[in-house]
Design a protein around this motif. Structure first.
Motif, PDB file in Angstrom:
ATOM      1  N   MET A   1     -21.499  50.803  -2.125  1.00 37.91           N
ATOM      2  CA  MET A   1     -22.632  50.127  -1.406  1.00 37.91           C
ATOM      3  C   MET A   1     -23.586  50.909  -0.590  1.00 37.91           C
ATOM      4  SD  MET A   1     -22.862  46.525   0.549  1.00 37.91           S
ATOM      5  CE  MET A   1     -24.290  45.560   0.644  1.00 37.91           C
ATOM      6  N   ASP A   2     -24.934  51.051  -0.658  1.00 36.00           N
ATOM      7  CA  ASP A   2     -25.665  52.191  -0.226  1.00 36.00           C
ATOM      8  C   ASP A   2     -26.240  51.617   0.973  1.00 36.00           C
ATOM      9  OD1 ASP A   2     -27.506  52.285  -3.493  1.00 36.00           O
ATOM     10  OD2 ASP A   2     -25.556  53.006  -2.736  1.00 36.00           O
ATOM     11  N   TYR A   3     -25.301  51.245   1.725  1.00 39.86           N
ATOM     12  CA  TYR A   3     -25.499  50.854   3.487  1.00 39.86           C
ATOM     13  C   TYR A   3     -24.727  52.064   4.326  1.00 39.86           C
ATOM     14  CZ  TYR A   3     -26.999  46.330   1.845  1.00 39.86           C
ATOM     15  OH  TYR A   3     -27.617  45.354   0.952  1.00 39.86           O
ATOM     16  N   ASN A   4     -25.252  52.255   5.347  1.00 42.25           N
ATOM     17  CA  ASN A   4     -24.637  53.315   6.221  1.00 42.25           C
ATOM     18  C   ASN A   4     -23.734  52.927   7.047  1.00 42.25           C
ATOM     19  OD1 ASN A   4     -26.287  55.309   5.117  1.00 42.25           O
ATOM     20  ND2 ASN A   4     -27.900  54.609   6.279  1.00 42.25           N
ATOM     21  N   LEU A 122     -21.273  40.626  -7.061  1.00 48.98           N
ATOM     22  CA  LEU A 122     -22.545  40.789  -7.972  1.00 48.98           C
ATOM     23  C   LEU A 122     -23.699  41.673  -7.320  1.00 48.98           C
ATOM     24  CD1 LEU A 122     -23.016  39.673 -10.904  1.00 48.98           C
ATOM     25  CD2 LEU A 122     -24.138  37.772  -9.848  1.00 48.98           C
ATOM     26  N   ASP A 123     -24.155  42.560  -8.004  1.00 47.73           N
ATOM     27  CA  ASP A 123     -25.593  43.100  -7.717  1.00 47.73           C
ATOM     28  C   ASP A 123     -26.500  42.561  -8.843  1.00 47.73           C
ATOM     29  OD1 ASP A 123     -27.742  44.801  -7.388  1.00 47.73           O
ATOM     30  OD2 ASP A 123     -26.525  46.770  -7.371  1.00 47.73           O
ATOM     31  N   THR A 124     -27.531  41.881  -8.339  1.00 51.81           N
ATOM     32  CA  THR A 124     -28.640  41.508  -9.190  1.00 51.81           C
ATOM     33  C   THR A 124     -29.178  42.391  -9.916  1.00 51.81           C
ATOM     34  OG1 THR A 124     -29.900  40.771  -7.632  1.00 51.81           O
ATOM     35  CG2 THR A 124     -28.576  39.065  -8.167  1.00 51.81           C
ATOM     36  N   ARG A 125     -29.098  43.605  -9.613  1.00 56.61           N
ATOM     37  CA  ARG A 125     -29.996  44.529 -10.134  1.00 56.61           C
ATOM     38  C   ARG A 125     -29.294  45.082 -11.649  1.00 56.61           C
ATOM     39  NH1 ARG A 125     -30.073  48.613  -5.242  1.00 56.61           N
ATOM     40  NH2 ARG A 125     -28.088  48.159  -5.263  1.00 56.61           N
ATOM     41  N   PRO A 152     -31.016  45.179  -0.230  1.00 55.52           N
ATOM     42  CA  PRO A 152     -32.426  45.039   0.046  1.00 55.52           C
ATOM     43  C   PRO A 152     -33.567  45.028  -0.958  1.00 55.52           C
ATOM     44  CG  PRO A 152     -31.518  46.611   1.425  1.00 55.52           C
ATOM     45  CD  PRO A 152     -30.423  46.186   0.360  1.00 55.52           C
ATOM     46  N   ASP A 153     -33.369  45.723  -1.998  1.00 56.57           N
ATOM     47  CA  ASP A 153     -34.217  45.913  -3.066  1.00 56.57           C
ATOM     48  C   ASP A 153     -34.017  45.226  -4.364  1.00 56.57           C
ATOM     49  OD1 ASP A 153     -31.964  47.561  -3.410  1.00 56.57           O
ATOM     50  OD2 ASP A 153     -33.277  49.029  -4.465  1.00 56.57           O
ATOM     51  N   ALA A 154     -32.701  44.274  -4.182  1.00 54.34           N
ATOM     52  CA  ALA A 154     -32.377  43.524  -5.409  1.00 54.34           C
ATOM     53  C   ALA A 154     -33.250  42.316  -5.463  1.00 54.34           C
ATOM     54  CB  ALA A 154     -30.931  43.023  -5.168  1.00 54.34           C
ATOM     55  N   PRO A 155     -33.438  41.956  -6.953  1.00 58.35           N
ATOM     56  CA  PRO A 155     -34.219  40.769  -7.070  1.00 58.35           C
ATOM     57  C   PRO A 155     -33.352  39.339  -6.893  1.00 58.35           C
ATOM     58  CG  PRO A 155     -33.423  41.745  -9.083  1.00 58.35           C
ATOM     59  CD  PRO A 155     -33.098  42.701  -8.071  1.00 58.35           C
ATOM     60  N   ARG A 156     -34.099  38.381  -6.367  1.00 60.88           N
ATOM     61  CA  ARG A 156     -33.454  37.114  -5.966  1.00 60.88           C
ATOM     62  C   ARG A 156     -33.557  36.261  -7.367  1.00 60.88           C
ATOM     63  NH1 ARG A 156     -31.930  36.905  -0.509  1.00 60.88           N
ATOM     64  NH2 ARG A 156     -31.926  34.552  -0.592  1.00 60.88           N
ATOM     65  N   HIS A 157     -32.568  35.548  -7.673  1.00 61.72           N
ATOM     66  CA  HIS A 157     -32.510  34.381  -8.799  1.00 61.72           C
ATOM     67  C   HIS A 157     -32.082  33.058  -8.115  1.00 61.72           C
ATOM     68  CE1 HIS A 157     -33.649  37.781 -11.348  1.00 61.72           C
ATOM     69  NE2 HIS A 157     -32.580  38.516 -11.008  1.00 61.72           N
ATOM     70  N   PRO A 158     -32.493  32.021  -8.682  1.00 64.01           N
ATOM     71  CA  PRO A 158     -31.917  30.839  -8.374  1.00 64.01           C
ATOM     72  C   PRO A 158     -30.763  30.749  -8.740  1.00 64.01           C
ATOM     73  CG  PRO A 158     -34.040  30.482  -9.382  1.00 64.01           C
ATOM     74  CD  PRO A 158     -33.933  31.923  -9.681  1.00 64.01           C
TER      75      PRO A 158
END
Length: 206
Positions: A1-4, A122-125, A152-158
């Motif tokens: 995951m791209d978090y520090n 899950l990663d919505t990207r 942070p940059d992933a799209p959000r879906h219902p």
């Protein structure tokens, strides 16, 4: 995951010892594609210092491995991640994070053995990488919940759009989470435990 960073507390702690009140234990697997945050989730929620099998990514994986996010991700799990959390004074969960790279998926069968349930991270990207993951769980009859990791940059879906895209039955829980945060990751595990309990009750009344 791209978090520090995550909420993991480094170094030995008194909590590394199994609580004397523990009466039951269950095996839970954290599954998902490459880079969805499995190692981060295990590390953030574990009450012991997590065991990881991360290795530096090399050029040997080019053209073989999923290279999504490779500009910032420098290591990948090659066997498993391991952690532990006490959800009550009596019940302990042993957490096993699976490797995400497809060439290591042969290890999944062993990790699935004896598992009470699973979390599909899950990663919505990249929804498509979850199709085979979910299919393998369904083939083995392992109950699971889906946790949408909030990049942070992933799209959000219902939720219902995600359910339709993943072809999931209405009973399977889908929750949002931040795998970096201990409380959020613990909430996911509690959702899984409630789901497993509901399945048990339903099976007993059929």
């Amino acid at each position: 995951m791209d978090y520090n960073s995550s909420d993991t507390v480094p170094g030995p702690r008194a909590e590394d010892h199994l609580p004397h009140t523990a009466q039951a234990a269950a095996k839970i697997v954290i599954v998902g594609g490459f880079g969805v945050g499995k190692t981060t989730m295990v590390g953030s929620v574990s009450e012991i210092r997590p065991l990881t099998t991360e290795e530096t990514m090399t050029q040997a994986g080019i053209g073989v491995d999923d290279d999504y996010g490779s500009d910032s991700k420098t290591a990948t799990t090659v066997a498993m991640d391991f952690g532990r959390i006490s959800v009550t004074e009596q019940l302990v969960l042993y957490l096993f994070g699976t490797p995400g790279q497809e060439r290591f998926w042969f290890l999944w069968n062993g990790l699935f053995e004896g598992a009470l349930g699973a979390v599909v991270l899950l990663d919505t990207r990249r929804l498509e990488v979850s199709f085979d993951v979910i299919g393998r769980l369904e083939e083995r009859g392992v109950p699971f919940v889906v946790a949408v990791n909030s990049f942070p940059d992933a799209p959000r879906h219902p939720v219902e759009e995600l359910r339709a895209a993943l072809d999931l039955s209405p009973e399977i829980p889908i929750v949002e989470c931040d795998a970096r945060r201990r409380a959020s990751s613990r909430d996911v595990l509690m959702t899984l435990m409630r789901f497993l309990y509901a399945l048990t009750v339903r099976g007993a009344t059929v």
